[in-house]
Design an enzyme around this catalytic site. Structure first.
Site, PDB file in Angstrom:
ATOM      1  N   CYS A   9       0.798  -1.228   0.000  1.00 23.79           N
ATOM      2  CA  CYS A   9       0.000   0.000   0.000  1.00 23.79           C
ATOM      3  C   CYS A   9       0.833   1.282   0.000  1.00 23.79           C
ATOM      4  O   CYS A   9       2.009   1.278   0.336  1.00 23.79           O
ATOM      5  CB  CYS A   9      -0.877   0.008   1.232  1.00 23.79           C
ATOM      6  N   GLY A  35      -0.174   0.246  -5.202  1.00 20.84           N
ATOM      7  CA  GLY A  35      -1.430  -0.483  -5.048  1.00 20.84           C
ATOM      8  C   GLY A  35      -2.488   0.010  -6.000  1.00 20.84           C
ATOM      9  O   GLY A  35      -2.715   1.218  -6.090  1.00 20.84           O
ATOM     10  N   ASN A 109       0.159   1.005   5.785  1.00 22.47           N
ATOM     11  CA  ASN A 109       0.964   0.224   4.846  1.00 22.47           C
ATOM     12  C   ASN A 109       1.756  -0.770   5.667  1.00 22.47           C
ATOM     13  O   ASN A 109       2.472  -0.394   6.574  1.00 22.47           O
ATOM     14  CB  ASN A 109       1.906   1.159   4.072  1.00 22.47           C
ATOM     15  N   GLY A 110       1.629  -2.037   5.323  1.00 27.24           N
ATOM     16  CA  GLY A 110       2.388  -3.060   6.039  1.00 27.24           C
ATOM     17  C   GLY A 110       1.516  -4.254   6.341  1.00 27.24           C
ATOM     18  O   GLY A 110       0.424  -4.399   5.779  1.00 27.24           O
ATOM     19  N   TYR A 249      12.594  -3.520  -6.045  1.00 23.18           N
ATOM     20  CA  TYR A 249      11.466  -3.566  -6.965  1.00 23.18           C
ATOM     21  C   TYR A 249      10.335  -2.576  -6.675  1.00 23.18           C
ATOM     22  O   TYR A 249       9.811  -1.950  -7.594  1.00 23.18           O
ATOM     23  CB  TYR A 249      10.896  -4.991  -6.959  1.00 23.18           C
TER      24      TYR A 249
HETATM   25  P1  AMP Z   1       7.816 -14.625 -11.789  1.00 22.53           P
HETATM   26  O1  AMP Z   1       7.357 -14.671 -13.187  1.00 22.53           O
HETATM   27  O2  AMP Z   1       6.834 -15.275 -10.853  1.00 22.53           O
HETATM   28  O3  AMP Z   1       9.203 -15.134 -11.593  1.00 22.53           O
HETATM   29  O4  AMP Z   1       7.815 -13.105 -11.336  1.00 22.53           O
HETATM   30  C1  AMP Z   1       8.924 -12.276 -11.544  1.00 22.53           C
HETATM   31  C2  AMP Z   1       8.490 -10.925 -12.040  1.00 22.53           C
HETATM   32  O5  AMP Z   1       7.508 -10.385 -11.166  1.00 22.53           O
HETATM   33  C3  AMP Z   1       9.645  -9.977 -12.091  1.00 22.53           C
HETATM   34  O6  AMP Z   1       9.668  -9.416 -13.384  1.00 22.53           O
HETATM   35  C4  AMP Z   1       9.366  -8.921 -11.036  1.00 22.53           C
HETATM   36  O7  AMP Z   1       9.573  -7.626 -11.559  1.00 22.53           O
HETATM   37  C5  AMP Z   1       7.908  -9.111 -10.674  1.00 22.53           C
HETATM   38  N1  AMP Z   1       7.719  -9.169  -9.209  1.00 22.53           N
HETATM   39  C6  AMP Z   1       8.567  -9.555  -8.262  1.00 22.53           C
HETATM   40  N2  AMP Z   1       8.017  -9.493  -7.035  1.00 22.53           N
HETATM   41  C7  AMP Z   1       6.762  -9.074  -7.209  1.00 22.53           C
HETATM   42  C8  AMP Z   1       5.661  -8.806  -6.325  1.00 22.53           C
HETATM   43  N3  AMP Z   1       5.771  -8.995  -5.016  1.00 22.53           N
HETATM   44  N4  AMP Z   1       4.515  -8.380  -6.883  1.00 22.53           N
HETATM   45  C9  AMP Z   1       4.419  -8.217  -8.203  1.00 22.53           C
HETATM   46  N5  AMP Z   1       5.401  -8.454  -9.082  1.00 22.53           N
HETATM   47  C10 AMP Z   1       6.564  -8.869  -8.604  1.00 22.53           C
END
Ligand code: AMP
Length: 466
Positions: A9, A35, A109-110, A249
Site C-alpha cells: 500500500c 497499489g 501500509n504493512g 522492486y
Molecule cells: P515470476 O514470473 O513469478 O518469476 O515473477 C517475476 C516478475 O515479477 C519480475 O519481473 C518482477 O519484476 C515481478 N515481481 C517480483 N516481485 C513481485 C511482487 N511482489 N509483486 C508483483 N510483481 C513482482
C-alpha cells in the site's frame, strides 16, 4: 504474466492546507505503483470527517464530483494492494471509526503478524469487525484502550502489535504518522505551504510541491497539530530492518529512502551483478520497467552497450476482454514485445529485478529466442527468492517460489536461458552502502526479524496469471 504488478500500500496525509483533499489525490497518484486495487481519501472539515473510496485506481475512483465532497484543511489517503484480508470495498482504506472520544481516520501500509490472534481475542470479547483487514484491529485496540488522550491510546495499542506498519491517523485535532520499530516500510515528513504532509515515498512530495523535512525514523511517532510538530520514540528501540525489496522492486526509482535514491541503488545492484557474473555479449537489455535501472548499471560496469530490447505496452489495464479460444494465449506478448532487428543474431544479456516463480523469465527468454537471439544470458539484480514475506510484500507461498526447491542450474534449464546468475546476498548488502546491515532480506535469507509461525498467517493472495 505471473506477477501482474501488485504491490503493497501507499499512504499520504496532508495537514493544514486549504486544498488538502486535492493534494492527497495527487499524492496518491504518485503512489499508484504501490497499489491498484482500491483508493480512498478521508478529509476533515471542522469537526466533521468525509470519506470517498472505491475499487480501482485513484483517477477511476476519485473524480471531480467526489473530490468536491471532501472539504477541509486536512486529509489522509490510501492506495491498496491487499497483502492480508480480502479484496473488497469494506477492506479499502482509509478506515473511519467513531469511538468514545471522537472520530478516527487511519491508513496503513504493512502487515501485522499477530493481527489474527488479537482479532480472535477481540471477537471472543464481543467486538464486531466490519472487514478482514488487519488494520481494523488497530482501530478496535484504540477504541478499547484506557490510556488518556488519543496519542497515548495509539501507543498503547501499537505496543500490542507485532509486524510492519507505516501508519497515518487523523483525528479532529491532530495528524499522527508512525513507523514500526524495525521500519520495514518507508514514511517521510514534508512541509507544504503553511502545512505538513506525510507520504510513503518522496516521489509524492515532488508532485505536490512539498519539501522533505526528513524521513520518519523507525519507531518514531510524529504528532502534528495546530501548535506544530512533536516527535516521540514511544516504542522499545529495535535494529532497523528496512525491506530491501523496496529498493529492488517496489519503490519508485525517483524516490529517496533512508537517504538513498532508489534508481541509484538499483544501478549499483547492476554494477555489482556485472562484477560478479561477467559474460561476453553484444548487448544488455532490461525487462521494462523493473529491470531498467539495474541494466544501466550492468552496462556501465561491463562496457557492453545498453539498448532497448523489449517494448512495453503501457496501456495494458486490469480488465481485458478475453478473445475467443482460437486466438487466445497472447501471454506475455500482451505486455512486452522484443525488438527483432536489435536482437536477431546477437548475444543478449537480459536483466530483471527478481525471479519469483520464473514464469515471466521463461516466457521472456522464449520471446527473445523467437526473434533469433544467438545467446541469452539472464542476470537477476536480487538473490534467489527462497522465502515468503510476512511483513507486507506479496510473495507466493514457499512451495511456489522456484528457488526454494530448485538449484540455479535447474532454474536456468527451466527458463531455457544459456546462463543464469543472481546477485549474491553479500553483493546486494554491499550495494545499499550504509543500509547494508539495516535491511530485512528475509525473502532471500530466511532471517526473519520477527518470528513468524506459518500457521498463524494465511497468505491470502498470490500472483495472478494471464
Ligand atoms: P515470476 O514470473 O513469478 O518469476 O515473477 C517475476 C516478475 O515479477 C519480475 O519481473 C518482477 O519484476 C515481478 N515481481 C517480483 N516481485 C513481485 C511482487 N511482489 N509483486 C508483483 N510483481 C513482482
Amino acid at each position: 504474466m505471473s506477477g501482474t504488478l501488485k504491490e503493497h500500500c501507499g499512504v499520504v496525509g496532508i495537514y493544514n492546507h486549504p486544498e488538502a483533499a486535492n493534494l492527497a489525490y495527487l499524492g496518491l497518484y504518485a503512489l499508484q505503483h504501490r497499489g491498484q486495487e482500491s483508493a480512498g481519501i478521508l478529509s476533515l472539515d471542522g469537526n466533521k470527517m468525509f470519506i470517498e473510496k472505491g475499487m480501482g485506481k485513484v483517477a477511476d475512483v476519485i473524480n471531480q464530483a467526489r473530490l468536491a465532497q471532501l472539504p477541509g484543511s486536512a486529509a489522509i489517503g490510501h492506495v491498496r494492494y491487499s497483502t492480508s484480508g480480502e479484496s473488497s470495498l469494506a477492506e479499502s482504506q482509509p478506515l473511519m471509526a467513531k469511538y468514545a472520544s471522537g472520530t478516527i481516520g487511519i491508513t496503513h501500509n504493512g502487515n501485522l503478524i499477530n493481527a489474527e490472534r488479537i482479532r480472535s481475542l477481540l471477537v471472543e470479547d464481543g467486538s464486531i469487525f466490519q472487514s478482514t483487514t488487519d488494520s481494523e484491529v488497530i482501530v478496535h485496540l484504540i477504541a478499547r484502550s484506557r490510556a488518556a488522550g488519543f496519542a497515548q491510546r495509539v501507543i498503547d495499542s501499537l505496543s500490542k502489535i507485532e509486524g510492519a506498519y507505516s501508519l497515518i491517523f487523523l483525528t479532529e485535532t491532530q495528524m499522527i504518522g508512525t513507523r514500526d520499530p524495525h521500519g520495514f516500510h518507508p514514511l517521510a515528513l514534508g512541509r507544504i505551504g503553511d502545512g505538513y504532509c506525510i507520504v510513503s515515498e518522496t516521489c509524492a512530495m515532488d508532485l505536490i510541491g512539498a519539501t522533505l523535512i526528513r524521513e520518519i525514523d523507525p519507531g518514531e511517532m510524529v504528532i502534528i497539530d495546530e501548535t506544530g510538530i512533536k516527535s516521540f520514540r514511544p516504542f522499545p528501540s529495535q535494529k532497523t530492518r528496512f525491506c530491501v525489496f523496496e529498493y529492488i522492486y517496489f519503490a519508485r526509482p525517483d524516490s529517496t529512502i533512508h537517504g538513498l535514491n532508489v534508481h541509484m541503488v538499483r544501478k549499483e545492484f547492476g554494477r555489482q551483478l556485472a562484477r560478479e557474473s561477467a559474460v561476453d555479449a553484444d548487448v544488455v537489455i532490461s525487462i521494462p520497467d523493473s529491470g531498467t535501472s539495474a541494466a544501466l548499471g550492468y552496462a556501465e560496469e561491463s562496457g557492453i552497450p545498453y539498448d532497448i530490447g523489449m517494448i512495453r505496452n503501457r496501456y495494458v489495464g486490469r480488465t481485458f476482454i478475453e478473445p475467443k479460444q482460437s486466438i487466445r494465449h497472447f501471454g506475455v506478448k500482451l505486455k512486452l514485445n522484443p525488438v527483432k532487428e536489435l536482437l536477431s543474431g546477437k548475444r543478449v544479456i537480459v536483466i530483471d529485478d527478481s525471479i519469483v516463480r520464473a514464469t515471466t523469465s521463461k516466457k521472456i527468454v522464449s520471446l527473445i529466442r523467437g526473434v533469433g537471439a544467438r545467446e541469452i544470458h539472464l542476470r537477476i539484480s536480487s538473490p534467489p527468492t527462497c522465502f515468503s514475506c510476512y511483513y507486507g510484500i506479496d510473495t507466493p507461498t514457499r512451495q511456489e517460489l522456484i528457488a526454494s526447491s530448485h538449484t540455479k542450474d535447474q532454474i536456468c534449464s527451466y527458463v531455457e536461458a544459456d546462463s543464469l546468475e543472481y546477485i549474491s546476498v553479500e553483493g546486494m548488502r554491499r550495494s545499499v552502502g550504509p543500509m547494508g546491515d539495516k535491511i530485512c532480506d528475509a525473502c532471500f535469507t530466511g532471517d526473519y526479524p520477527l518470528p513468524v509461525k506459518e500457521e498463524h498467517f494465511v497468505q491470502l493472495r498470490l500472483f495472478d496469471s494471464i
